[in-house]
Design a protein around this motif. Structure first.
Motif, PDB file in Angstrom:
ATOM      1  N   PRO A   1      22.206  23.492 -24.181  1.00  0.00           N
ATOM      2  CA  PRO A   1      23.389  22.310 -24.101  1.00  0.00           C
ATOM      3  C   PRO A   1      22.415  21.167 -23.876  1.00  0.00           C
ATOM      4  O   PRO A   1      21.893  21.319 -22.723  1.00  0.00           O
ATOM      5  CB  PRO A   1      24.315  23.133 -22.911  1.00  0.00           C
ATOM      6  N   MET A   2      23.362  20.108 -24.621  1.00  0.00           N
ATOM      7  CA  MET A   2      22.154  18.593 -23.983  1.00  0.00           C
ATOM      8  C   MET A   2      23.285  17.629 -23.943  1.00  0.00           C
ATOM      9  O   MET A   2      24.830  18.438 -24.302  1.00  0.00           O
ATOM     10  CB  MET A   2      21.472  18.841 -25.381  1.00  0.00           C
ATOM     11  N   ILE A   3      22.928  16.468 -23.172  1.00  0.00           N
ATOM     12  CA  ILE A   3      23.732  15.533 -23.205  1.00  0.00           C
ATOM     13  C   ILE A   3      23.854  14.267 -25.104  1.00  0.00           C
ATOM     14  O   ILE A   3      22.452  14.185 -24.522  1.00  0.00           O
ATOM     15  CB  ILE A   3      24.077  15.111 -22.700  1.00  0.00           C
ATOM     16  N   GLN A   4      24.596  13.852 -25.611  1.00  0.00           N
ATOM     17  CA  GLN A   4      24.462  12.676 -26.676  1.00  0.00           C
ATOM     18  C   GLN A   4      25.464  11.538 -26.801  1.00  0.00           C
ATOM     19  O   GLN A   4      26.571  11.916 -25.293  1.00  0.00           O
ATOM     20  CB  GLN A   4      24.621  13.635 -27.436  1.00  0.00           C
ATOM     21  N   MET A   5      24.322  10.335 -26.406  1.00  0.00           N
ATOM     22  CA  MET A   5      24.878   9.357 -26.223  1.00  0.00           C
ATOM     23  C   MET A   5      25.004   8.828 -26.798  1.00  0.00           C
ATOM     24  O   MET A   5      24.315   8.504 -27.974  1.00  0.00           O
ATOM     25  CB  MET A   5      23.801   8.311 -25.261  1.00  0.00           C
ATOM     26  N   LEU A   6      26.384   8.090 -27.611  1.00  0.00           N
ATOM     27  CA  LEU A   6      26.819   7.828 -28.053  1.00  0.00           C
ATOM     28  C   LEU A   6      27.305   6.458 -27.807  1.00  0.00           C
ATOM     29  O   LEU A   6      27.672   5.934 -27.751  1.00  0.00           O
ATOM     30  CB  LEU A   6      28.268   7.922 -29.159  1.00  0.00           C
TER      31      LEU A   6
ATOM     32  N   GLU B   1      25.902  21.073 -28.650  1.00  0.00           N
ATOM     33  CA  GLU B   1      25.562  22.515 -28.363  1.00  0.00           C
ATOM     34  C   GLU B   1      24.226  22.749 -29.490  1.00  0.00           C
ATOM     35  O   GLU B   1      24.329  22.344 -30.505  1.00  0.00           O
ATOM     36  CB  GLU B   1      26.230  23.785 -28.396  1.00  0.00           C
ATOM     37  N   THR B   2      22.789  22.715 -28.402  1.00  0.00           N
ATOM     38  CA  THR B   2      22.244  22.463 -29.467  1.00  0.00           C
ATOM     39  C   THR B   2      20.843  24.135 -29.922  1.00  0.00           C
ATOM     40  O   THR B   2      21.474  24.705 -29.299  1.00  0.00           O
ATOM     41  CB  THR B   2      20.192  22.014 -28.805  1.00  0.00           C
ATOM     42  N   GLN B   3      20.571  24.739 -30.636  1.00  0.00           N
ATOM     43  CA  GLN B   3      19.300  25.578 -30.317  1.00  0.00           C
ATOM     44  C   GLN B   3      18.801  26.062 -29.220  1.00  0.00           C
ATOM     45  O   GLN B   3      18.380  27.132 -28.831  1.00  0.00           O
ATOM     46  CB  GLN B   3      18.422  26.070 -31.826  1.00  0.00           C
ATOM     47  N   MET B   4      18.293  25.109 -28.309  1.00  0.00           N
ATOM     48  CA  MET B   4      17.471  24.672 -27.627  1.00  0.00           C
ATOM     49  C   MET B   4      18.585  24.861 -26.170  1.00  0.00           C
ATOM     50  O   MET B   4      18.218  24.590 -24.772  1.00  0.00           O
ATOM     51  CB  MET B   4      16.698  23.617 -27.457  1.00  0.00           C
TER      52      MET B   4
END
Length: 67
Positions: free
Chosen positions: A41-46, A36-39
């Motif tokens: 929901p996003m997807i982060q790749m680890l 969850e970001t200020q902009m």
């Protein structure tokens, strides 16, 4: 060994084939997580940089030489 044969027949240099094999291994060992970001929901790749086991590399090399 099969992947090595395919790479060899495709004319890939051994270094380029190894890079591709390790990139696939890195991708398989990485994960995607929703954040969850200020902009919104996003997807982060680890990313977990990985190389294949030496026995796998040796089999691919034998296949590459055959191909």
């Amino acid at each position: 060994m099969g992947a090595g044969i395919v790479a060899g027949r495709a004319g890939l240099a051994w270094g380029a084939a190894r890079l591709g094999f390790d990139a696939l291994e890195t991708y398989k060992n990485s994960s995607f997580q929703p954040v969850e970001t200020q902009m919104g929901p996003m997807i982060q790749m680890l990313i977990r940089t990985s190389t294949e086991a030496p026995v796998t590399q040796k089999a691919e090399r034998v296949g590459w030489k055959i191909g």
